[in-house]
Motif scaffolding. Structure first.
Motif, mmCIF file in Angstrom:
data_model
loop_
_atom_site.group_PDB
_atom_site.id
_atom_site.type_symbol
_atom_site.label_atom_id
_atom_site.label_comp_id
_atom_site.label_asym_id
_atom_site.label_seq_id
_atom_site.Cartn_x
_atom_site.Cartn_y
_atom_site.Cartn_z
ATOM 1 N N ALA A 69 0.848 -1.192 0.000
ATOM 2 C CA ALA A 69 0.000 0.000 0.000
ATOM 3 C C ALA A 69 0.882 1.238 0.000
ATOM 4 C CB ALA A 69 -0.931 0.013 1.214
ATOM 5 N N VAL A 70 0.343 2.306 -0.578
ATOM 6 C CA VAL A 70 1.073 3.572 -0.617
ATOM 7 C C VAL A 70 0.098 4.697 -0.317
ATOM 8 C CG1 VAL A 70 0.720 3.820 -3.114
ATOM 9 C CG2 VAL A 70 2.594 5.041 -1.996
ATOM 10 N N SER A 71 0.521 5.685 0.446
ATOM 11 C CA SER A 71 -0.330 6.816 0.802
ATOM 12 C C SER A 71 -0.304 7.865 -0.298
ATOM 13 C CB SER A 71 0.134 7.428 2.117
ATOM 14 O OG SER A 71 -0.511 8.657 2.363
ATOM 15 N N LEU A 72 -1.420 8.546 -0.473
ATOM 16 C CA LEU A 72 -1.463 9.629 -1.453
ATOM 17 C C LEU A 72 -0.420 10.692 -1.150
ATOM 18 C CD1 LEU A 72 -5.224 10.330 -2.248
ATOM 19 C CD2 LEU A 72 -3.391 9.994 -3.911
ATOM 20 N N ARG A 73 -0.209 10.993 0.127
ATOM 21 C CA ARG A 73 0.756 12.028 0.485
ATOM 22 C C ARG A 73 2.165 11.672 0.025
ATOM 23 N NH1 ARG A 73 -2.720 11.940 4.982
ATOM 24 N NH2 ARG A 73 -3.776 13.944 5.388
ATOM 25 N N GLU A 74 2.453 10.371 -0.072
ATOM 26 C CA GLU A 74 3.767 9.938 -0.542
ATOM 27 C C GLU A 74 3.941 10.186 -2.036
ATOM 28 O OE1 GLU A 74 5.191 6.082 1.171
ATOM 29 O OE2 GLU A 74 3.129 5.968 1.901
ATOM 30 N N LEU A 75 2.840 10.484 -2.729
ATOM 31 C CA LEU A 75 2.889 10.704 -4.174
ATOM 32 C C LEU A 75 2.897 12.180 -4.525
ATOM 33 C CD1 LEU A 75 0.233 8.002 -5.154
ATOM 34 C CD2 LEU A 75 2.727 7.738 -5.118
ATOM 35 N N CYS A 117 -6.326 14.706 -4.390
ATOM 36 C CA CYS A 117 -4.986 15.076 -3.915
ATOM 37 C C CYS A 117 -5.043 16.325 -3.029
ATOM 38 C CB CYS A 117 -4.050 15.303 -5.103
ATOM 39 S SG CYS A 117 -3.664 13.798 -6.037
ATOM 40 N N ARG A 118 -5.869 17.284 -3.392
ATOM 41 C CA ARG A 118 -5.984 18.495 -2.568
ATOM 42 C C ARG A 118 -6.533 18.166 -1.183
ATOM 43 N NH1 ARG A 118 -8.431 22.499 -7.281
ATOM 44 N NH2 ARG A 118 -6.430 22.950 -8.301
ATOM 45 N N ALA A 148 6.120 -3.278 -17.405
ATOM 46 C CA ALA A 148 6.845 -2.884 -16.201
ATOM 47 C C ALA A 148 6.034 -1.887 -15.383
ATOM 48 C CB ALA A 148 8.198 -2.293 -16.582
ATOM 49 N N VAL A 149 4.780 -2.231 -15.084
ATOM 50 C CA VAL A 149 3.882 -1.369 -14.317
ATOM 51 C C VAL A 149 3.229 -2.213 -13.231
ATOM 52 C CG1 VAL A 149 1.807 0.081 -14.394
ATOM 53 C CG2 VAL A 149 3.421 0.130 -16.293
ATOM 54 N N ARG A 150 3.096 -1.636 -12.043
ATOM 55 C CA ARG A 150 2.469 -2.342 -10.926
ATOM 56 C C ARG A 150 1.359 -1.483 -10.341
ATOM 57 N NH1 ARG A 150 4.152 -3.438 -5.119
ATOM 58 N NH2 ARG A 150 2.950 -5.295 -4.548
ATOM 59 N N ALA A 151 0.236 -2.129 -9.980
ATOM 60 C CA ALA A 151 -0.878 -1.446 -9.329
ATOM 61 C C ALA A 151 -0.779 -1.683 -7.829
ATOM 62 C CB ALA A 151 -2.210 -1.954 -9.866
ATOM 63 N N VAL A 152 -0.624 -0.614 -7.056
ATOM 64 C CA VAL A 152 -0.464 -0.691 -5.602
ATOM 65 C C VAL A 152 -1.670 -0.024 -4.951
ATOM 66 C CG1 VAL A 152 1.035 -0.165 -3.639
ATOM 67 C CG2 VAL A 152 2.031 -0.533 -5.921
ATOM 68 N N ARG A 153 -2.216 -0.634 -3.931
ATOM 69 C CA ARG A 153 -3.415 -0.112 -3.288
ATOM 70 C C ARG A 153 -3.103 1.175 -2.519
ATOM 71 N NH1 ARG A 153 -7.419 -3.529 0.776
ATOM 72 N NH2 ARG A 153 -8.979 -1.893 1.102
ATOM 73 N N LEU A 154 -4.043 2.126 -2.588
ATOM 74 C CA LEU A 154 -3.900 3.336 -1.789
ATOM 75 C C LEU A 154 -4.160 3.022 -0.320
ATOM 76 C CD1 LEU A 154 -5.621 6.208 -3.811
ATOM 77 C CD2 LEU A 154 -3.181 5.859 -3.406
ATOM 78 N N ALA A 155 -3.369 3.618 0.558
ATOM 79 C CA ALA A 155 -3.556 3.401 1.993
ATOM 80 C C ALA A 155 -4.852 4.050 2.485
ATOM 81 C CB ALA A 155 -2.361 3.951 2.770
#
Length: 453
Positions: free
Chosen positions: A312-318, A340-341, A381-388
């Motif tokens: 998982a990855v957080s929006l803020r990390e993006l 994002c806002r 070479a693309v991966r789908a990661v869930r949003l936290a």
């Protein structure tokens, strides 16, 4: 998000609701209703409060009248009176009475999931706000303004003058003791306090909409003729399944939905199929019904290795990444901006080639990231990661109220839901297991499913 499609969608607190699909003239509590209004035999002619939903859940749990009275802080006569009001011989009644006992009807069993959601969401909202009561009218006003990003557009959807809506919003902010929206050049966007509340407000709004939906038995059973389907996506096999399994001839029109309202093609069609995106969900026009086939947890498309192997990855990390979205002004573009806002940053949207090989190559090269759904497993070479964060896209079916298209629309809801479950079981079985372990949070994916989620 369908894997065979060429586009992706991203690219005592008081809550009153009319059960049975007829809008109440006012949201007065039962205590203030005229005497003849409280003698209805079944739920459709009554306003239901959170306490009634808690009674429904107590009956589902097997609690008797003394236990229900003790848990709700009411006298037994008051509990019995409410139970009698919720019972009746009509198809839409939630309870049936046998002697001094009450049992769930088939309709009542279907409402347990939405009732659980409504109670949990309302209690959390009341806790976060620190208020004693919560008006569903206030919830609808706030969620509509948040979805449209404009007080003027929201006023049109709610069918009230814009000055009246502005005054209502001011009263809500005073009652909730919070600033809910901040003005921008293009309209309004949720203030930090509302960002915290919105997931619970939307969950409550969806649950109450489901509770207020008319029972399927109330709809006419006239065989449909040649039906028109306006669809934002081309789901593989749907038209063939409608012809072969449902025995219905349907003409499908693939459409674009550029703005916050139904397009003329959608309004002319018998059935519509579209995605409700975060912050830019479509308002349902008068004379139409809708049902959510399934909710899809948002994922982010990233080049291999950029996620560090995380699940998982957080929006803020993006915040420091470049983004790819739909064209400027599109619902996809607006959803990415507002999402994002709400996390405290403006995304750098550098590309608008979200779908197809060009978008995939941009992501593979590490030039940008994009939002997508759970069942899109990209090649290359693309991966789908869930949003936290709990961000969801709702695949939605709309249709003309009380028309011959109703049964077909409900059939499409079931077909889409079952297809999504099959795709999750094949591609992301761990995610499906997680959803099924949380039937309140993900009611459409529970082992025992109802048609109204």
């Amino acid at each position: 998000m369908p894997p065979h499609d060429y586009r992706t969608p991203f690219g005592a607190e008081l809550v009153a609701v009319r059960i049975g699909g007829r809008r109440p003239a006012s949201f007065t509590s039962p205590a203030r209703r005229r005497p003849h209004q409280s003698r209805a035999a079944a739920i459709p002619s009554e306003l239901v409060e959170t306490i009634d939903l808690r009674l429904l859940l107590g009956v589902a749990h097997g609690d008797d009248c003394p236990t229900l009275a003790a848990s709700l802080g009411l006298g037994e006569p008051a509990v019995r009176k409410r139970l009698r009001r919720m019972a009746g011989a009509e198809e839409s009644a939630w309870l049936r009475q046998a002697g001094r006992q009450h049992h769930l009807t088939e309709r009542g069993r279907a409402m347990v999931g939405p009732a659980s959601q409504a109670v949990a969401a309302s209690q959390e909202i009341v806790r976060l706000l620190g208020v004693e009561s919560l008006s569903m009218r206030h919830v609808r006003v706030v969620t509509t303004i948040a979805a449209t990003g404009s007080i003027g557009t929201a006023a049109g959807q709610l069918q009230i003058p814009q000055p009246s809506l502005s005054a209502q919003l001011a009263r809500i902010e005073r009652r909730w003791q919070a600033t809910l929206f901040e003005r921008t050049r293009s309209g309004v966007e949720p203030a930090p306090r509302l960002v915290e509340l919105l997931p619970h407000l939307r969950l409550l709004d969806r649950a109450l909409s489901c509770l207020a939906a008319p029972a399927a038995a109330e709809e006419p059973s006239v065989p449909p003729g040649d039906l028109q389907l306006a669809s934002e996506f081309g789901f593989h096999g749907l038209i063939d399944a409608l012809r072969d399994d449902a025995q219905v001839d349907v003409r499908q029109h693939i459409i674009e939905i550029p703005g916050p309202d139904w397009t003329p093609t959608m309004l002319a069609a018998d059935i519509c199929l579209y995605a409700d995106l975060p912050f830019v969900s479509l308002a349902v026009p008068p004379g139409r019904e809708k049902a959510v086939a399934f909710e899809d947890p948002a994922h982010v498309l990233m080049p291999l290795g950029a996620d560090g192997g995380r699940t998982a990855v957080s929006l803020r990390e993006l915040a420091d990444y470049d983004w790819i979205s739909g064209p400027p002004g599109s619902r996809n573009h607006q959803s990415v901006l507002l999402l994002c806002r709400s996390m405290g940053f403006d995304p750098r949207i550098r590309f608008t080639a979200l779908n197809g090989p060009s978008g995939r190559r941009i992501i593979e090269d590490g030039s940008a990231v994009a939002l997508t759904g759970a069942t899109l497993v990209p090649s290359g070479a693309v991966r789908a990661v869930r949003l936290a964060e709990d961000v969801r896209v709702r695949m939605t079916v709309g249709w003309r109220r009380r028309s011959t298209a109703t049964a077909t629309a409900q059939w499409i809801v079931r077909w889409l839901r079952e297809g999504q479950i099959r795709r999750l079981a094949e591609l992301r079985p761990e995610l499906l297991a997680e959803m099924r372990a949380d039937p309140v949070g993900w009611p459409a994916f529970a082992e025992a499913r109802s048609d109204c989620q």
